[in-house]
Design a protein around this motif. Structure first.
Motif, PDB file in Angstrom:
ATOM      1  N   UNK A 114      -4.964 -10.653  -3.404  1.00 48.05           N
ATOM      2  CA  UNK A 114      -3.599 -11.185  -3.470  1.00 48.05           C
ATOM      3  C   UNK A 114      -2.633 -10.474  -2.536  1.00 48.05           C
ATOM      4  N   UNK A 115      -2.860  -9.179  -2.305  1.00 48.38           N
ATOM      5  CA  UNK A 115      -2.011  -8.390  -1.411  1.00 48.38           C
ATOM      6  C   UNK A 115      -2.923  -7.576  -0.504  1.00 48.38           C
ATOM      7  N   UNK A 116      -2.878  -7.848   0.785  1.00 47.34           N
ATOM      8  CA  UNK A 116      -3.710  -7.120   1.741  1.00 47.34           C
ATOM      9  C   UNK A 116      -2.787  -6.287   2.621  1.00 47.34           C
ATOM     10  N   UNK A 117      -3.023  -4.993   2.628  1.00 43.89           N
ATOM     11  CA  UNK A 117      -2.154  -4.042   3.323  1.00 43.89           C
ATOM     12  C   UNK A 117      -2.826  -3.555   4.602  1.00 43.89           C
ATOM     13  N   UNK A 118      -2.133  -3.685   5.725  1.00 43.20           N
ATOM     14  CA  UNK A 118      -2.590  -3.071   6.962  1.00 43.20           C
ATOM     15  C   UNK A 118      -2.302  -1.584   6.880  1.00 43.20           C
ATOM     16  N   UNK A 119      -3.342  -0.803   6.632  1.00 48.67           N
ATOM     17  CA  UNK A 119      -3.167   0.596   6.242  1.00 48.67           C
ATOM     18  C   UNK A 119      -3.423   1.570   7.387  1.00 48.67           C
ATOM     19  N   UNK A 120      -2.490   2.499   7.544  1.00 46.94           N
ATOM     20  CA  UNK A 120      -2.622   3.557   8.547  1.00 46.94           C
ATOM     21  C   UNK A 120      -3.472   4.719   8.058  1.00 46.94           C
ATOM     22  N   UNK A 121      -3.674   4.815   6.723  1.00 46.14           N
ATOM     23  CA  UNK A 121      -4.247   6.024   6.160  1.00 46.14           C
ATOM     24  C   UNK A 121      -5.485   5.800   5.304  1.00 46.14           C
ATOM     25  N   UNK A 122      -6.010   4.592   5.252  1.00 46.59           N
ATOM     26  CA  UNK A 122      -7.182   4.348   4.414  1.00 46.59           C
ATOM     27  C   UNK A 122      -8.446   4.921   5.034  1.00 46.59           C
ATOM     28  N   UNK A 160       3.062  -3.922   7.096  1.00 46.21           N
ATOM     29  CA  UNK A 160       2.179  -4.945   7.662  1.00 46.21           C
ATOM     30  C   UNK A 160       1.310  -5.446   6.514  1.00 46.21           C
ATOM     31  N   UNK A 161       1.692  -6.580   5.922  1.00 47.75           N
ATOM     32  CA  UNK A 161       1.108  -7.015   4.656  1.00 47.75           C
ATOM     33  C   UNK A 161       0.918  -8.527   4.654  1.00 47.75           C
ATOM     34  N   UNK A 162      -0.146  -8.975   4.006  1.00 42.05           N
ATOM     35  CA  UNK A 162      -0.363 -10.405   3.781  1.00 42.05           C
ATOM     36  C   UNK A 162      -0.377 -10.666   2.282  1.00 42.05           C
ATOM     37  N   UNK A 163       0.484 -11.556   1.828  1.00 44.30           N
ATOM     38  CA  UNK A 163       0.572 -11.926   0.416  1.00 44.30           C
ATOM     39  C   UNK A 163       0.003 -13.321   0.199  1.00 44.30           C
ATOM     40  N   UNK A 164      -0.720 -13.491  -0.892  1.00 43.15           N
ATOM     41  CA  UNK A 164      -1.138 -14.833  -1.283  1.00 43.15           C
ATOM     42  C   UNK A 164       0.042 -15.550  -1.927  1.00 43.15           C
TER      43      UNK A 164
END
Length: 239
Positions: A114-122, A160-164
């Motif tokens: 439902x929420x995809x985060x473009x992560x700098x630290x994962x 930087x996020x994609x929400x459903x």
């Protein structure tokens, strides 16, 4: 599946046209909503001219003055829901977020997140051209959010996020209080508390090529103190 990317702008004439070209060249068809807060440099005029080329894919919302990053995204989310989009992404205009990664974020969302985060630290620390002081502030800010909220994200402050559509229809957007970069934390936290499925996708963040940063001490302070209040708030679904 209709996909929208929301890009708030204030004095981004150096970047906006190149960003439009890049997003519309991606292998997945995205539409773009530019939300301009009265840029005195003519950013909105450039978008209006480019709309002649992309009348069905490029949209513009003009607002009077700088009203805050959070209010821009909230207005964009409501517009996207009203206009029938299935996935709504947010990103900066300055190319610190690589538009190519929009495809990766969308595809991860299409897998049921439902929420995809473009992560700098994962996966380590993936930030280029930041001074050490700013990098440490950002890294430890996300650590601070994890400790206070217990939210399982490595990059809670990411923009930087994609929400459903499901996520944005579930979150009570009218109840979101923070307006600056704290908005990013509050949105993710609200989704997590409401049982949404969150996922981080590793990206490389590069300091802006053109223009100037919009970060300020007031924005940082709002986020710092706002996070302390989150665990004590009742997070309700949208009615």
């Amino acid at each position: 599946m209709r996909k929208l990317v929301i890009i708030p702008t204030y004095n981004e004439k150096e970047n906006i046209s190149a960003m439009i070209d890049k997003v519309f060249s991606l292998p997945e068809p995205f539409e773009m909503l530019v939300i301009d807060d009265g840029s005195p440099d003519g950013t909105a005029a450039i978008v209006k001219e480019r709309r002649k080329e992309f009348p069905e894919r490029l949209h513009l919302m003009e607002r009077a003055g700088k009203l805050g990053l959070g209010t821009a995204y909230l207005a964009g989310f409501r517009w996207g829901l009203e206009n029938g989009f299935d996935y709504i992404c947010e990103m900066d205009c300055d190319f610190s977020h690589n538009p190519d990664d929009l495809v990766r974020l969308y595809r991860a969302a299409a897998e049921g997140n439902d929420v995809v985060v473009g992560s700098r630290y994962v996966q380590g620390v993936n930030v280029v051209n930041w001074p050490m002081s700013r990098l440490l502030m950002s890294y430890f800010a996300s650590m601070y959010v994890r400790i206070v909220t217990r939210m399982p994200l490595r990059d809670a402050t990411a923009g930087f996020v994609c929400y459903s559509r499901r996520a944005l229809e579930t979150i009570d957007l009218d109840a979101v209080r923070m307006k600056g970069y704290g908005f990013q934390i509050e949105m993710k936290y609200s989704a997590w508390r409401l049982g949404m499925r969150l996922k981080e996708v590793s990206i490389i963040f590069v300091e802006r090529r053109e223009g100037t940063s919009k970060m300020s001490g007031g924005i940082f302070g709002e986020a710092f103190f706002g996070v302390l209040k989150l665990p004590f708030r009742r997070i309700r679904k949208r009615k």
